[in-house]
Structures are given as structure tokens and as C-alpha cells.
Design a protein around this motif. Sequence first.
Motif, PDB file in Angstrom:
ATOM      1  N   VAL A  19      -2.556   8.758  20.282  1.00 14.62           N
ATOM      2  CA  VAL A  19      -2.376   8.001  19.043  1.00 14.62           C
ATOM      3  C   VAL A  19      -0.961   8.197  18.535  1.00 14.62           C
ATOM      4  O   VAL A  19      -0.447   9.317  18.499  1.00 14.62           O
ATOM      5  CB  VAL A  19      -3.398   8.464  17.965  1.00 14.62           C
ATOM      6  CG1 VAL A  19      -3.176   7.707  16.659  1.00 14.62           C
ATOM      7  CG2 VAL A  19      -4.826   8.294  18.463  1.00 14.62           C
ATOM      8  N   ASP A  20      -0.333   7.093  18.148  1.00 13.34           N
ATOM      9  CA  ASP A  20       0.946   7.100  17.441  1.00 13.34           C
ATOM     10  C   ASP A  20       0.732   6.387  16.114  1.00 13.34           C
ATOM     11  O   ASP A  20       0.031   5.368  16.061  1.00 13.34           O
ATOM     12  CB  ASP A  20       2.029   6.347  18.211  1.00 13.34           C
ATOM     13  CG  ASP A  20       2.407   7.001  19.521  1.00 13.34           C
ATOM     14  OD1 ASP A  20       2.227   8.228  19.656  1.00 13.34           O
ATOM     15  OD2 ASP A  20       2.904   6.282  20.417  1.00 13.34           O
ATOM     16  N   ARG A  52      -7.562  12.416  13.584  1.00 10.73           N
ATOM     17  CA  ARG A  52      -8.454  13.251  14.404  1.00 10.73           C
ATOM     18  C   ARG A  52      -9.909  12.991  14.054  1.00 10.73           C
ATOM     19  O   ARG A  52     -10.768  12.848  14.942  1.00 10.73           O
ATOM     20  CB  ARG A  52      -8.122  14.734  14.224  1.00 10.73           C
ATOM     21  CG  ARG A  52      -9.011  15.663  15.054  1.00 10.73           C
ATOM     22  CD  ARG A  52      -8.648  17.133  14.886  1.00 10.73           C
ATOM     23  NE  ARG A  52      -8.486  17.561  13.511  1.00 10.73           N
ATOM     24  CZ  ARG A  52      -9.492  17.862  12.666  1.00 10.73           C
ATOM     25  NH1 ARG A  52     -10.740  17.784  13.071  1.00 10.73           N
ATOM     26  NH2 ARG A  52      -9.231  18.238  11.437  1.00 10.73           N
ATOM     27  N   GLU A  53     -10.226  12.920  12.767  1.00  6.96           N
ATOM     28  CA  GLU A  53     -11.608  12.669  12.341  1.00  6.96           C
ATOM     29  C   GLU A  53     -12.117  11.331  12.865  1.00  6.96           C
ATOM     30  O   GLU A  53     -13.285  11.217  13.255  1.00  6.96           O
ATOM     31  CB  GLU A  53     -11.697  12.715  10.823  1.00  6.96           C
ATOM     32  CG  GLU A  53     -11.555  14.121  10.250  1.00  6.96           C
ATOM     33  CD  GLU A  53     -11.516  14.146   8.731  1.00  6.96           C
ATOM     34  OE1 GLU A  53     -11.830  13.116   8.091  1.00  6.96           O
ATOM     35  OE2 GLU A  53     -11.164  15.201   8.181  1.00  6.96           O
ATOM     36  N   VAL A  54     -11.247  10.319  12.871  1.00  6.80           N
ATOM     37  CA  VAL A  54     -11.670   9.005  13.373  1.00  6.80           C
ATOM     38  C   VAL A  54     -11.893   9.058  14.880  1.00  6.80           C
ATOM     39  O   VAL A  54     -12.938   8.653  15.386  1.00  6.80           O
ATOM     40  CB  VAL A  54     -10.638   7.910  13.016  1.00  6.80           C
ATOM     41  CG1 VAL A  54     -10.977   6.600  13.716  1.00  6.80           C
ATOM     42  CG2 VAL A  54     -10.574   7.715  11.496  1.00  6.80           C
ATOM     43  N   VAL A  55     -10.907   9.556  15.622  1.00  8.06           N
ATOM     44  CA  VAL A  55     -11.006   9.535  17.083  1.00  8.06           C
ATOM     45  C   VAL A  55     -12.107  10.464  17.585  1.00  8.06           C
ATOM     46  O   VAL A  55     -12.825  10.126  18.525  1.00  8.06           O
ATOM     47  CB  VAL A  55      -9.654   9.874  17.736  1.00  8.06           C
ATOM     48  CG1 VAL A  55      -9.779   9.906  19.263  1.00  8.06           C
ATOM     49  CG2 VAL A  55      -8.584   8.870  17.323  1.00  8.06           C
ATOM     50  N   ILE A  96      -8.596   3.864  11.487  1.00  6.85           N
ATOM     51  CA  ILE A  96      -7.518   4.771  11.083  1.00  6.85           C
ATOM     52  C   ILE A  96      -6.712   4.148   9.952  1.00  6.85           C
ATOM     53  O   ILE A  96      -6.436   4.797   8.943  1.00  6.85           O
ATOM     54  CB  ILE A  96      -6.620   5.123  12.288  1.00  6.85           C
ATOM     55  CG1 ILE A  96      -7.383   5.995  13.286  1.00  6.85           C
ATOM     56  CG2 ILE A  96      -5.344   5.835  11.823  1.00  6.85           C
ATOM     57  CD1 ILE A  96      -6.670   6.209  14.614  1.00  6.85           C
ATOM     58  N   VAL A  97      -6.344   2.880  10.096  1.00  6.17           N
ATOM     59  CA  VAL A  97      -5.573   2.191   9.051  1.00  6.17           C
ATOM     60  C   VAL A  97      -6.345   2.159   7.739  1.00  6.17           C
ATOM     61  O   VAL A  97      -5.809   2.493   6.677  1.00  6.17           O
ATOM     62  CB  VAL A  97      -5.201   0.757   9.488  1.00  6.17           C
ATOM     63  CG1 VAL A  97      -4.641  -0.040   8.319  1.00  6.17           C
ATOM     64  CG2 VAL A  97      -4.206   0.786  10.636  1.00  6.17           C
ATOM     65  N   LYS A  98      -7.596   1.757   7.788  1.00  5.22           N
ATOM     66  CA  LYS A  98      -8.390   1.658   6.556  1.00  5.22           C
ATOM     67  C   LYS A  98      -8.527   3.012   5.867  1.00  5.22           C
ATOM     68  O   LYS A  98      -8.447   3.102   4.636  1.00  5.22           O
ATOM     69  CB  LYS A  98      -9.775   1.074   6.855  1.00  5.22           C
ATOM     70  CG  LYS A  98      -9.738  -0.403   7.160  1.00  5.22           C
ATOM     71  CD  LYS A  98     -11.130  -0.951   7.433  1.00  5.22           C
ATOM     72  CE  LYS A  98     -11.092  -2.451   7.653  1.00  5.22           C
ATOM     73  NZ  LYS A  98     -12.425  -3.006   7.879  1.00  5.22           N
ATOM     74  N   PHE A 129      -6.429  13.454  21.291  1.00  2.00           N
ATOM     75  CA  PHE A 129      -7.771  13.815  20.865  1.00  2.00           C
ATOM     76  C   PHE A 129      -8.773  13.451  21.956  1.00  2.00           C
ATOM     77  O   PHE A 129      -8.523  12.568  22.773  1.00  2.00           O
ATOM     78  CB  PHE A 129      -8.157  13.067  19.589  1.00  2.00           C
ATOM     79  CG  PHE A 129      -7.161  13.183  18.477  1.00  2.00           C
ATOM     80  CD1 PHE A 129      -7.010  14.370  17.778  1.00  2.00           C
ATOM     81  CD2 PHE A 129      -6.354  12.112  18.124  1.00  2.00           C
ATOM     82  CE1 PHE A 129      -6.086  14.478  16.746  1.00  2.00           C
ATOM     83  CE2 PHE A 129      -5.434  12.213  17.095  1.00  2.00           C
ATOM     84  CZ  PHE A 129      -5.298  13.398  16.408  1.00  2.00           C
ATOM     85  N   HIS A 130      -9.923  14.105  21.931  1.00  2.00           N
ATOM     86  CA  HIS A 130     -11.018  13.767  22.841  1.00  2.00           C
ATOM     87  C   HIS A 130     -12.054  12.974  22.044  1.00  2.00           C
ATOM     88  O   HIS A 130     -12.539  13.429  21.003  1.00  2.00           O
ATOM     89  CB  HIS A 130     -11.657  15.034  23.420  1.00  2.00           C
ATOM     90  CG  HIS A 130     -12.659  14.746  24.479  1.00  2.00           C
ATOM     91  ND1 HIS A 130     -12.296  14.559  25.789  1.00  2.00           N
ATOM     92  CD2 HIS A 130     -14.001  14.600  24.434  1.00  2.00           C
ATOM     93  CE1 HIS A 130     -13.382  14.303  26.507  1.00  2.00           C
ATOM     94  NE2 HIS A 130     -14.426  14.332  25.704  1.00  2.00           N
ATOM     95  N   GLY A 131     -12.357  11.780  22.526  1.00  2.00           N
ATOM     96  CA  GLY A 131     -13.321  10.937  21.833  1.00  2.00           C
ATOM     97  C   GLY A 131     -14.255  10.257  22.802  1.00  2.00           C
ATOM     98  O   GLY A 131     -14.137  10.406  24.025  1.00  2.00           O
TER      99      GLY A 131
END
Length: 130
Positions: free
Chosen positions: A37-38, A68-71, A86-88, A18-20
Motif C-alpha cells: 500500500v502507498d 493496516r486495520e483495513v487490509v 482506506i480513503v473513506k 500487510f497480510h490480508g
Amino acid sequence: MDTEFLMRDKLVLRGLMFHGFHGVLEEEKKLGQKFLVDIDAYLELQKAGDTDNLDDSVSYADIYNLAREVVEGPSFNLLESVATKIVKDIFASYRQISAVRVRVGKPHVAVKGPVEYLGVEIYRSRTNMK
């Protein structure tokens, strides 16, 4: 660390790109960069294997979209914060997931020397989340 998770069922997502706009440098927040991300999402998969029904599992595509939404979303200074978000979000969306391992890497970093990427990896279970 609870190592019992190593022998449990999980969904595996590898090499998500992803691009962030995360980082502490002004250029990182302005120009952005690629992030890798893994994700391992631990949940019971025996029923899904027996029924062959997605309702008894979690869609890889849904977890991919959440990451994707997070990054690609609001900027964080630290990769630790990206991974934790991401975890939350996974825990908030999928009650059947009991633990998550997330690795977030930056392949383009300002260090002298070749690297594949630098990053963080966190493991959280529902029982050790604050």
C-alpha cells in the motif's frame, strides 16, 4: 481528473506491507497474501512546518494503523474496494485531509510472467466522494 493536487502539500506513506485475505479466488480468502500500500494524504502543511507541532498535521503512524486495520480486516473481493475503504476511513478520521491517493498492489498473482505487483490506484477528494 483534477490535477491541481499534484502541486499540493501531502503526507507520503510508501511500501506499507500487510497480510490480508482479499480476492475473488477461494485460496486468496483462505490463505491470504501480502499486500503493498502507498498513500498520499493531501493537507495544508505550512502551519505544521512553522510551528513544528504535530497538532498542526496528522501522524503518519495513525494513517499507517488505519490502512493496516483495513487490509488486515474483513475480506473484500476487489482491490478497488480495499482502496476505497482506506480513503473513506481517512476522510472520516481526519477532517483536515482534503484528498487522498491510495495504491494497493498484490505482488503474488496468478499470471504467466514476472511482475513486481498488480493492483489499483485511486484518487479521491472530498468534493468528488459519493
